[in-house]
Design a protein around this motif. Structure first.
Motif, PDB file in Angstrom:
ATOM      1  N   THR A   1       2.866   1.073  -5.379  1.00 35.35           N
ATOM      2  CA  THR A   1       2.007   0.146  -6.121  1.00 35.35           C
ATOM      3  C   THR A   1       1.502  -1.014  -5.269  1.00 35.35           C
ATOM      4  O   THR A   1       0.307  -1.328  -5.270  1.00 35.35           O
ATOM      5  N   ALA A   2       2.393  -1.671  -4.525  1.00 35.13           N
ATOM      6  CA  ALA A   2       2.001  -2.845  -3.744  1.00 35.13           C
ATOM      7  C   ALA A   2       0.987  -2.488  -2.658  1.00 35.13           C
ATOM      8  O   ALA A   2       0.021  -3.228  -2.423  1.00 35.13           O
TER       9      ALA A   2
ATOM     10  N   GLN B   1      -2.410  -1.720  -4.253  1.00 36.73           N
ATOM     11  CA  GLN B   1      -3.033  -2.977  -4.673  1.00 36.73           C
ATOM     12  C   GLN B   1      -3.686  -3.674  -3.480  1.00 36.73           C
ATOM     13  O   GLN B   1      -4.821  -4.169  -3.572  1.00 36.73           O
TER      14      GLN B   1
ATOM     15  N   SER C   1      -1.394  -0.472 -13.887  1.00 34.77           N
ATOM     16  CA  SER C   1      -1.615  -1.315 -12.708  1.00 34.77           C
ATOM     17  C   SER C   1      -3.070  -1.732 -12.578  1.00 34.77           C
ATOM     18  O   SER C   1      -3.393  -2.620 -11.779  1.00 34.77           O
TER      19      SER C   1
ATOM     20  N   THR D   1       3.235  -6.477 -10.347  1.00 29.38           N
ATOM     21  CA  THR D   1       3.847  -5.311  -9.697  1.00 29.38           C
ATOM     22  C   THR D   1       5.254  -5.076 -10.211  1.00 29.38           C
ATOM     23  O   THR D   1       5.650  -3.939 -10.477  1.00 29.38           O
TER      24      THR D   1
ATOM     25  N   TYR E   1       6.680  -1.672 -11.930  1.00 28.78           N
ATOM     26  CA  TYR E   1       7.828  -0.930 -11.399  1.00 28.78           C
ATOM     27  C   TYR E   1       8.882  -0.696 -12.485  1.00 28.78           C
ATOM     28  O   TYR E   1       9.597   0.305 -12.469  1.00 28.78           O
TER      29      TYR E   1
ATOM     30  N   THR F   1      10.823 -11.149  -5.726  1.00 32.23           N
ATOM     31  CA  THR F   1      10.224  -9.896  -5.238  1.00 32.23           C
ATOM     32  C   THR F   1      11.139  -9.188  -4.250  1.00 32.23           C
ATOM     33  O   THR F   1      10.978  -7.993  -4.007  1.00 32.23           O
TER      34      THR F   1
END
Length: 348
Positions: free
Chosen positions: A100-101, A104, A127, A175, A179, A204
C-alpha cells in the motif's frame, strides 16, 4: 558467381544476429516501503511465473532499481523520493509497486506514461487507488483486486468463533487503517452484531512495545477474539512475536491471522492459508505479460477470484479451550497439530 551466392546466403544471418543483439530487455524497477515476508513470497512467485511462461530472457530486474527504504518513520520521505526516481529513470521500462505505501508513493508522482503494476495491496478500493473493481481510472496503472476478500475473512472468523468483542489495533493513518482492514471490520461488526474494540495509538513503526501496550488495553476492555493484521510487530523476522502470541494464548483469546499460514503454524488459532503464492504469481504474471505486449494497463482485467483457503492450529485451540466445529476441520486446507515457530524468526 559463387562469391555472390555465398554473400547472399550469409548476409541475412548477419542481419538477424545484429537484430537479436539489439533486442532490448524490459527492465523492471521495484519499490516496497520495507521488507515483509509476504512481499517476498508474492514477488518470487511473480518472477518464477514469468520465467515459466518464457519471459525469463526478455526481462531483467536491475539491483540498482530495487528499493526498500524501511518501515521506520524517518524513512517515510524516501518512499516518494525513490518512486520519483523510478518514474523518471530512462533505463526503467516498467515499475512494480509492492504494498500500500509504495503504491501510494508511486501514484503521487505518476507521470502517466510508465506502466505501474501494484501487488500485495491490502485494499485497493479503500485506499483510493482505483475507481472501481473494473476500472483503475489511470491509464498506466493496474493492480490485482480480490473483491470482498477481507469482509469474507471477518465473516468466516465470526461464524467459527462467535465472539462478542473483537480486538483490533492499527496506526491511525490512512495506510494504517487500510492495513487493518478497518472499514470491512466495522461493516461486518454492524451486520453480525459484535462489538469492535479498537486501539489506534500505534506509530507507523508499529514497534513491539507499542503493540504489547495495545494488547494490554484491548484485554482490559474484555476482548474475546483478536485480529492479527499486517503489523510490523507481528512480523517474525523483525519482532519478538512470541511475546505477543504468548499473551494472547495465556488470556485464552482466539486469533485470526490475516496474512496466513506461517502465523497459524506459529500459534494463531486460524487464518487464511497462504503457503502457496503460485496462483497469485500466475495471475500477476499474466497481467504483466499483457502490458509487455502493448496492452494499456488500465485495460487489463484486475479481478482475481481465488477460493478462500483456511488454516487452523489444533494445539492453540487446545491451549485456549476452543473446539473447532467438525465442518470447519473438514473444510480446512491446512491443519497444524502443534505450534512450530518460524525458523527465520529474529528472536530465538
Amino acid at each position: 558467381m559463387k562469391k555472390i551466392i555465398f554473400f547472399l546466403i550469409i548476409f541475412p544471418i548477419i542481419i538477424n544476429n545484429n537484430c537479436l543483439a539489439k533486442i532490448k530487455k524490459i527492465r523492471i524497477g521495484y519499490l516496497e516501503a520495507g521488507q515483509f515476508w509476504a512481499y517476498d513470497g508474492i514477488y518470487n512467485a511473480f518472477k518464477q511465473s514469468l520465467k515459466e511462461k518464457g519471459w525469463g530472457n526478455k526481462i531483467e530486474f536491475p539491483p540498482n532499481a530495487h528499493f526498500s527504504p524501511g518501515w521506520e518513520p524517518e524513512h517515510v520521505p524516501e518512499y516518494e523520493q525513490r518512486a520519483r526516481e523510478l518514474m523518471e529513470r530512462k533505463d526503467i521500462d516498467f515499475v512494480i509497486a509492492m504494498g500500500t505505501a509504495a503504491t501510494q508513493a508511486l501514484l503521487k508522482v505518476n507521470n502517466g506514461k510508465k506502466p505501474i503494476l501494484a501487488m500485495g495491496v491490502a485494499d485497493p478500493l479503500a485506499s483510493g487507488f482505483i475507481k472501481s473493481y473494473h476500472d483503475s481510472g489511470i491509464d498506466n496503472f493496474t493492480i490485482r483486486v480480490v473483491p470482498n476478500r477481507w469482509k469474507i475473512m471477518f465473516e468466516i472468523f465470526y461464524d467459527v468463533v462467535h465472539f462478542k468483542k473483537l480486538g483490533i489495533m492499527y496506526s491511525d493513518t490512512k495506510t494504517g487503517r487500510v492495513y487493518a482492514n478497518l472499514k470491512d471490520a466495522r461493516e461486518v461488526a454492524k451486520e453480525k452484531g459484535f462489538k469492535l474494540i479498537e486501539y489506534n495509538k500505534l506509530s507507523t513503526a508499529e514497534e513491539l512495545c507499542e503493540c504489547d501496550k495495545g494488547l494490554d488495553y484491548l484485554i482490559s476492555k474484555g476482548i474475546d477474539a483478536f485480529f492479527i493484521s499486517s503489523l510490523v510487530c507481528f512480523d517474525w523476522t523483525k519482532s519478538d512475536v512470541q511475546k505477543l502470541m504468548n499473551k494472547l494464548i495465556k488470556n485464552k483469546i482466539p486469533t485470526f491471522a490475516r496474512d496466513g499460514s506461517s502465523y497459524v503454524q506459529a500459534g494463531a488459532l486460524m487464518g487464511f492459508s497462504s503457503m502457496d503464492f503460485s496462483a497469485m504469481g500466475d495471475f500477476l504474471a499474466n497481467m504483466a505479460i499483457q502490458i509487455f505486449k502493448g496492452k494499456k494497463p488500465r485495460d487489463v482485467n484486475m479481478i482475481d477470484r481465488p477460493s478462500p483457503k483456511i488454516a487452523v492450529n489444533l494445539e492453540t485451540a487446545l491451549k485456549i479451550g476452543f473446539d473447532f466445529p467438525v465442518t470447519i476441520l473438514i473444510a480446512s486446507d491446512e491443519i497444524y497439530d502443534k505450534i512450530i515457530l518460524p525458523s527465520n524468526r529474529k528472536f530465538k
